[in-house]
Enzyme design. Structure first.
Site, mmCIF file in Angstrom:
data_model
loop_
_atom_site.group_PDB
_atom_site.id
_atom_site.type_symbol
_atom_site.label_atom_id
_atom_site.label_comp_id
_atom_site.label_asym_id
_atom_site.label_seq_id
_atom_site.Cartn_x
_atom_site.Cartn_y
_atom_site.Cartn_z
ATOM 1 N N LYS A 112 6.196 -23.786 -34.505
ATOM 2 C CA LYS A 112 7.404 -24.353 -34.033
ATOM 3 C C LYS A 112 7.188 -25.218 -33.032
ATOM 4 O O LYS A 112 6.204 -25.220 -32.122
ATOM 5 C CB LYS A 112 7.938 -22.929 -33.145
ATOM 6 C CG LYS A 112 9.139 -23.222 -32.493
ATOM 7 C CD LYS A 112 9.797 -22.055 -31.730
ATOM 8 C CE LYS A 112 10.938 -22.363 -30.774
ATOM 9 N NZ LYS A 112 11.387 -20.993 -30.237
ATOM 10 N N ASP A 171 15.313 -15.240 -21.406
ATOM 11 C CA ASP A 171 15.757 -15.481 -23.123
ATOM 12 C C ASP A 171 15.733 -14.263 -23.961
ATOM 13 O O ASP A 171 14.645 -14.115 -24.994
ATOM 14 C CB ASP A 171 14.878 -16.701 -23.594
ATOM 15 C CG ASP A 171 15.325 -17.151 -24.832
ATOM 16 O OD1 ASP A 171 16.627 -16.874 -25.054
ATOM 17 O OD2 ASP A 171 14.598 -17.754 -25.602
ATOM 18 N N ILE A 180 4.108 -24.311 -30.603
ATOM 19 C CA ILE A 180 3.610 -23.156 -30.708
ATOM 20 C C ILE A 180 2.824 -23.302 -31.889
ATOM 21 O O ILE A 180 3.316 -23.496 -32.951
ATOM 22 C CB ILE A 180 4.595 -22.070 -30.972
ATOM 23 C CG1 ILE A 180 5.513 -21.944 -29.764
ATOM 24 C CG2 ILE A 180 3.789 -20.660 -31.148
ATOM 25 C CD1 ILE A 180 5.024 -21.715 -28.327
ATOM 26 N N GLY A 183 9.243 -27.027 -29.924
ATOM 27 C CA GLY A 183 10.548 -26.974 -28.982
ATOM 28 C C GLY A 183 10.523 -27.785 -27.968
ATOM 29 O O GLY A 183 9.692 -28.882 -27.809
ATOM 30 N N ALA A 184 11.551 -28.030 -27.216
ATOM 31 C CA ALA A 184 11.921 -28.862 -26.095
ATOM 32 C C ALA A 184 10.808 -28.695 -25.153
ATOM 33 O O ALA A 184 10.611 -29.805 -24.622
ATOM 34 C CB ALA A 184 13.097 -28.581 -25.732
ATOM 35 N N GLU A 185 10.610 -27.682 -24.971
ATOM 36 C CA GLU A 185 9.399 -27.531 -23.702
ATOM 37 C C GLU A 185 7.889 -27.277 -24.040
ATOM 38 O O GLU A 185 7.217 -27.672 -23.447
ATOM 39 C CB GLU A 185 9.831 -26.116 -22.875
ATOM 40 C CG GLU A 185 11.167 -26.296 -22.202
ATOM 41 C CD GLU A 185 11.349 -27.591 -21.303
ATOM 42 O OE1 GLU A 185 10.292 -27.567 -20.590
ATOM 43 O OE2 GLU A 185 12.503 -28.065 -21.222
#
Length: 221
Positions: free
Chosen positions: A8, A124, A15, A10-12
């Site tokens: 994955k 989250d 993974i 992601g913005a931050e």
């Protein structure tokens, strides 16, 4: 580190799945932000990597089902975690019968309650961050990227609100049965604090509806 596979972006963080010293693992690599001052960016990513590891370790130490921390490299913003075998709840809820959904909701409520009872807000809490092991039937909570230490009931209520929103948006047909059971499990851990936190959840939802209504009126005018 062996045979890393990107799972994955992601913005931050990104993974990856792979192996660490022969152990099946998840590699979480935080991303540098080019728009930030490099020193500030390093400080944020460095501290956030350490905090995430500490929060996961604290949860694990308190018998909450989370991945074990295998390795941390804060200078490079890298966190290596135990790979949790199983199914993401988001993908399997629609296949469960009502009794299974009740058990599932109650177990998630207990996990959330245990986390809040030790002063951690997840940030989250969605069905995308919960994994069910098909062998043991245990539920594991993952991704502490937005987690923080807190004793503020508003933060705990926000976790519950986020969970409820995830049910409404992805599992609307099963929302009521899961959420009602969730609250029962949560109350088993949090006791008489539950009613106050649930009242804050209702307040958060009212605020959201007010803002949405105001946006609609502004657009229509």
């Amino acid at each position: 580190m062996e045979k890393l596979k990107l799972l994955k972006r992601g913005a931050e963080s990104n993974i990856y799945e792979g192996y660490f010293l022969g152990i099946h693992a998840i590699f979480k690599q935080r991303i540098r932000k080019s728009y930030r001052n490099p020193e500030i960016d390093h400080k944020i990513n460095y501290e956030r990597t350490i905090l995430e590891a500490k929060l996961i370790y604290t949860a694990l130490k308190n018998n909450i089902n989370v991945p074990a921390v295998l390795y941390i490299d804060p200078e490079n913003y890298l966190l290596v975690l135990e790979y949790i075998e199983g199914y993401v709840l988001k993908d399997i809820i629609n296949d469960l019968d009502s009794e299974s959904l009740k058990k599932l909701g109650k177990e998630i409520g207990k996990i959330a309650g245990k986390l809040h009872s030790i002063g951690i807000a997840h940030g989250d809490l969605t069905t995308n961050n919960l994994i069910k092991n098909p062998v043991t039937n245990e539920i594991f909570l993952i991704d502490f990227g937005l987690a923080k230490r807190s004793d503020d009931e508003e933060d705990f209520a926000t976790d519950i609100h986020v969970f409820l929103r995830s049910l409404e948006s992805v599992h609307s047909d099963y929302k009521d049965i899961i959420y009602e059971s969730f609250l029962k499990g949560y109350e088993e851990i949090m006791g008489n604090k539950t009613s106050q936190i649930v009242n804050i959840v209702k307040d958060i939802r009212m605020r959201g509806r007010y803002i949405e209504e105001r946006r609609k009126n502004k657009f229509n005018n």
